[in-house]
Design a protein around this motif. Structure first.
Motif, PDB file in Angstrom:
ATOM      1  N   ASP A  90     -36.890  52.905  35.529  1.00  9.50           N
ATOM      2  CA  ASP A  90     -37.156  51.383  35.728  1.00  9.50           C
ATOM      3  C   ASP A  90     -35.597  50.944  35.748  1.00  9.50           C
ATOM      4  OD1 ASP A  90     -39.379  49.050  35.313  1.00  9.50           O
ATOM      5  OD2 ASP A  90     -37.117  48.365  35.159  1.00  9.50           O
ATOM      6  N   TRP A  93     -35.654  40.528  37.885  1.00  8.13           N
ATOM      7  CA  TRP A  93     -36.559  40.671  36.880  1.00  8.13           C
ATOM      8  C   TRP A  93     -35.796  41.097  35.525  1.00  8.13           C
ATOM      9  CZ3 TRP A  93     -41.715  40.800  36.510  1.00  8.13           C
ATOM     10  CH2 TRP A  93     -42.313  41.574  35.265  1.00  8.13           C
ATOM     11  N   THR A 133     -32.882  52.757  39.748  1.00  6.34           N
ATOM     12  CA  THR A 133     -33.406  51.991  40.672  1.00  6.34           C
ATOM     13  C   THR A 133     -34.294  52.943  41.495  1.00  6.34           C
ATOM     14  OG1 THR A 133     -31.809  52.503  42.164  1.00  6.34           O
ATOM     15  CG2 THR A 133     -31.277  50.330  41.090  1.00  6.34           C
ATOM     16  N   THR A 188     -46.066  41.232  30.497  1.00  7.45           N
ATOM     17  CA  THR A 188     -46.697  42.009  31.615  1.00  7.45           C
ATOM     18  C   THR A 188     -47.139  43.262  31.321  1.00  7.45           C
ATOM     19  OG1 THR A 188     -44.816  40.957  33.160  1.00  7.45           O
ATOM     20  CG2 THR A 188     -45.802  43.088  33.866  1.00  7.45           C
ATOM     21  N   ALA A 189     -46.515  43.910  30.197  1.00  5.40           N
ATOM     22  CA  ALA A 189     -46.873  45.413  29.799  1.00  5.40           C
ATOM     23  C   ALA A 189     -48.537  45.169  29.250  1.00  5.40           C
ATOM     24  CB  ALA A 189     -45.925  45.837  28.870  1.00  5.40           C
ATOM     25  N   MET A 221     -39.548  44.786  44.922  1.00  8.81           N
ATOM     26  CA  MET A 221     -38.294  45.352  45.138  1.00  8.81           C
ATOM     27  C   MET A 221     -37.608  44.587  46.272  1.00  8.81           C
ATOM     28  SD  MET A 221     -39.226  49.074  44.224  1.00  8.81           S
ATOM     29  CE  MET A 221     -39.714  49.638  42.786  1.00  8.81           C
ATOM     30  N   CYS A 255     -41.496  51.568  35.948  1.00 10.37           N
ATOM     31  CA  CYS A 255     -42.484  51.784  35.084  1.00 10.37           C
ATOM     32  C   CYS A 255     -42.450  50.621  34.071  1.00 10.37           C
ATOM     33  CB  CYS A 255     -42.331  53.291  34.498  1.00 10.37           C
ATOM     34  SG  CYS A 255     -40.731  53.276  33.146  1.00 10.37           S
ATOM     35  N   GLY A 256     -41.546  49.790  34.003  1.00 11.08           N
ATOM     36  CA  GLY A 256     -41.215  48.667  32.740  1.00 11.08           C
ATOM     37  C   GLY A 256     -41.568  49.395  31.506  1.00 11.08           C
TER      38      GLY A 256
HETATM   39  C1  SAM Z   1     -44.398  43.444  37.658  1.00 18.27           C
HETATM   40  S1  SAM Z   1     -43.268  44.972  36.762  1.00 18.27           S
HETATM   41  C2  SAM Z   1     -44.271  46.123  36.472  1.00 18.27           C
HETATM   42  C3  SAM Z   1     -44.033  47.138  35.496  1.00 18.27           C
HETATM   43  C4  SAM Z   1     -44.722  48.127  35.121  1.00 18.27           C
HETATM   44  N1  SAM Z   1     -44.876  49.231  36.499  1.00 18.27           N
HETATM   45  C5  SAM Z   1     -46.312  47.665  35.085  1.00 18.27           C
HETATM   46  O1  SAM Z   1     -47.214  47.971  35.625  1.00 18.27           O
HETATM   47  O2  SAM Z   1     -46.472  47.366  33.763  1.00 18.27           O
HETATM   48  C6  SAM Z   1     -42.168  45.243  38.021  1.00 18.27           C
HETATM   49  C7  SAM Z   1     -41.142  46.287  37.292  1.00 18.27           C
HETATM   50  O3  SAM Z   1     -40.430  46.722  38.427  1.00 18.27           O
HETATM   51  C8  SAM Z   1     -38.956  46.900  37.919  1.00 18.27           C
HETATM   52  N2  SAM Z   1     -38.316  46.811  39.012  1.00 18.27           N
HETATM   53  C9  SAM Z   1     -38.182  45.965  40.096  1.00 18.27           C
HETATM   54  N3  SAM Z   1     -37.170  46.324  40.889  1.00 18.27           N
HETATM   55  C10 SAM Z   1     -36.698  47.428  40.642  1.00 18.27           C
HETATM   56  C11 SAM Z   1     -36.189  48.357  41.351  1.00 18.27           C
HETATM   57  N4  SAM Z   1     -35.528  48.204  42.522  1.00 18.27           N
HETATM   58  N5  SAM Z   1     -36.018  49.951  40.877  1.00 18.27           N
HETATM   59  C12 SAM Z   1     -36.587  50.082  40.034  1.00 18.27           C
HETATM   60  N6  SAM Z   1     -37.470  49.291  39.280  1.00 18.27           N
HETATM   61  C13 SAM Z   1     -37.586  47.939  39.769  1.00 18.27           C
HETATM   62  C14 SAM Z   1     -38.817  45.862  37.056  1.00 18.27           C
HETATM   63  O4  SAM Z   1     -37.750  45.974  36.193  1.00 18.27           O
HETATM   64  C15 SAM Z   1     -40.254  45.983  36.297  1.00 18.27           C
HETATM   65  O5  SAM Z   1     -40.190  46.527  35.080  1.00 18.27           O
END
Ligand code: SAM
Length: 357
Positions: free
Chosen positions: A208, A137, A236, A148-149, A257, A186-187
């Motif tokens: 995030d 990502w 993470t 996405t946001a 993830m 949380c993006g």
């Molecule tokens: C589809 S986006 C959703 C973002 C936000 N939650 C939203 O609803 O707008 C997925 C998010 O998960 C984060 N992400 C992916 N793998 C992760 C991990 N192992 N730990 C923390 N964040 C992670 C990405 O960086 C991304 O911001």
């Protein structure tokens, strides 16, 4: 070749070509959606009412010749209305709600950014198809992050505080009195900020692993004057600090993830003993064949080029996919040690699942 001997049913072929023509039209118009959104064309047209191409060009500081062609494509798509008597173009309230009103419950203006991001990243995704490796990502085209946001903001703004949180057992009372909340993955922090605005007595932490998204989330919290009770940290899911969270949320990110079981197991250890974990995941039925519908079609495509490569880039690489469905998510939660699990509520686009320690 089998095709040479196959008997073609002309009616079936016509019907299929009709469908494909419509799909090709939608695909060709995707970049026009992005242009209309980026240059403010939809918003200007919706605000000012019936206009000629010249008037829209003047209002938006754009070239009339391009606007004339763009409007023709929009009218041919039924995205705007053309009046041949006056030569004016306009938007019906329903069209404006979808393309021009950022706060409407059906706003789709961010779709152009999402499609563009997937096409810009296509070479890396094609390579990943061959190697089986992931595309993280954090390594994607930046259009994906803001797209996405904005795309998810619509659902969070209209459902999160009104329906999703009240569907969880005893969570609203805690939030109103003063709870500690973690928003994992949380993006840009849109969900975190919506909750923080609604519950001023509570403390919110957004995490995030993508530093760029956390920078944007921090700026948003500062701009909103909420940085004193909304904190964003690069982390993470498996390294989130324990703070006895009353509520931990995963908004549309658990399936991205690599190790969703490990992520949930760790998060469980950071929660208050009677805390709640809310999983917001794309709506999906458990069986592939039950997701052959317009929503499943969008999500399987997004899953192929966004979510699956994201997960395969991380440790374990479970790659749940965006259409994991309740049964597989329940298994993940159970393996992570959660003993209670139920579907709290749903919308046509989301499953809202409640996991308790
Ligand atoms: C589809 S986006 C959703 C973002 C936000 N939650 C939203 O609803 O707008 C997925 C998010 O998960 C984060 N992400 C992916 N793998 C992760 C991990 N192992 N730990 C923390 N964040 C992670 C990405 O960086 C991304 O911001």
């Amino acid at each position: 070749m089998a095709l040479q001997n196959a008997t073609i049913d002309p009616d079936k072929l016509n019907a299929f070509m009709g469908k494909m023509l419509s799909d090709v039209g939608a695909a060709m118009n995707a970049s026009l959606l992005l242009i209309g959104d980026k240059l403010g064309l939809y918003k200007a047209l919706a605000e000012a009412g019936p206009m000629t191409s010249q008037q829209l060009a003047e209002k938006t500081g754009t070239s009339e010749r391009y606007i004339r062609e763009w409007l023709a494509a929009q009218a041919a798509s039924d995205y705007v209305v053309y009046d041949p008597g006056t030569g004016h173009f306009s938007m019906q309230p329903e069209q404006a709600a979808v393309f021009a009103d950022e706060d409407s419950p059906v706003f789709l203006g961010a779709v152009g950014d999402l499609v563009a991001a997937t096409l810009r990243d296509e070479p890396a995704i094609s390579d990943a198809f061959r190697t089986g490796k992931g595309v993280g990502w954090d390594k994607r085209d930046k259009c994906l992050f803001c797209g996405t946001a904005r795309f998810f903001r619509t659902a969070y703004r209209h459902h999160l505080v009104q329906e999703w949180l009240p569907a969880l057992e005893g969570v609203m009372e805690k939030l109103e009195q003063g709870a500690t909340v973690a928003d994992i993955g949380c993006g840009h922090g849109v969900s975190t900020m919506i909750m923080a605005r609604a519950f001023p007595n509570s403390r919110f932490y957004g995490f995030d692993y993508h530093p760029g998204s956390i920078d944007d989330a921090r700026s948003a919290a500062e701009a909103a004057g909420m940085a004193d009770r909304v904190t964003f940290e690069v982390s993470t899911a498996k390294t989130v600090p324990a703070r006895g969270y009353d509520l931990v949320c995963f908004f549309d990110c658990l399936h991205d993830m690599g190790d969703p079981v490990g992520a949930m197991r760790h998060v469980r250890s950071t929660m208050a003993p009677e805390g709640t974990c809310m999983l917001v995941e794309p709506f999906a039925n458990d069986r592939l064949e039950d997701n052959f519908n317009p929503v499943g079609r969008v999500y399987y495509a997004a899953s192929t080029v966004i979510c699956t490569p994201a997960s395969l880039d991380q440790e374990v690489g479970l790659a749940l996919g965006a259409q994991a469905g309740e049964a597989r998510l329940r298994k993940v939660a159970n393996e992570a040690g959660f003993t209670r699990f139920r579907r709290a509520t749903e919308t046509p686009f989301n499953l809202i699942l409640e996991a308790r320690p």
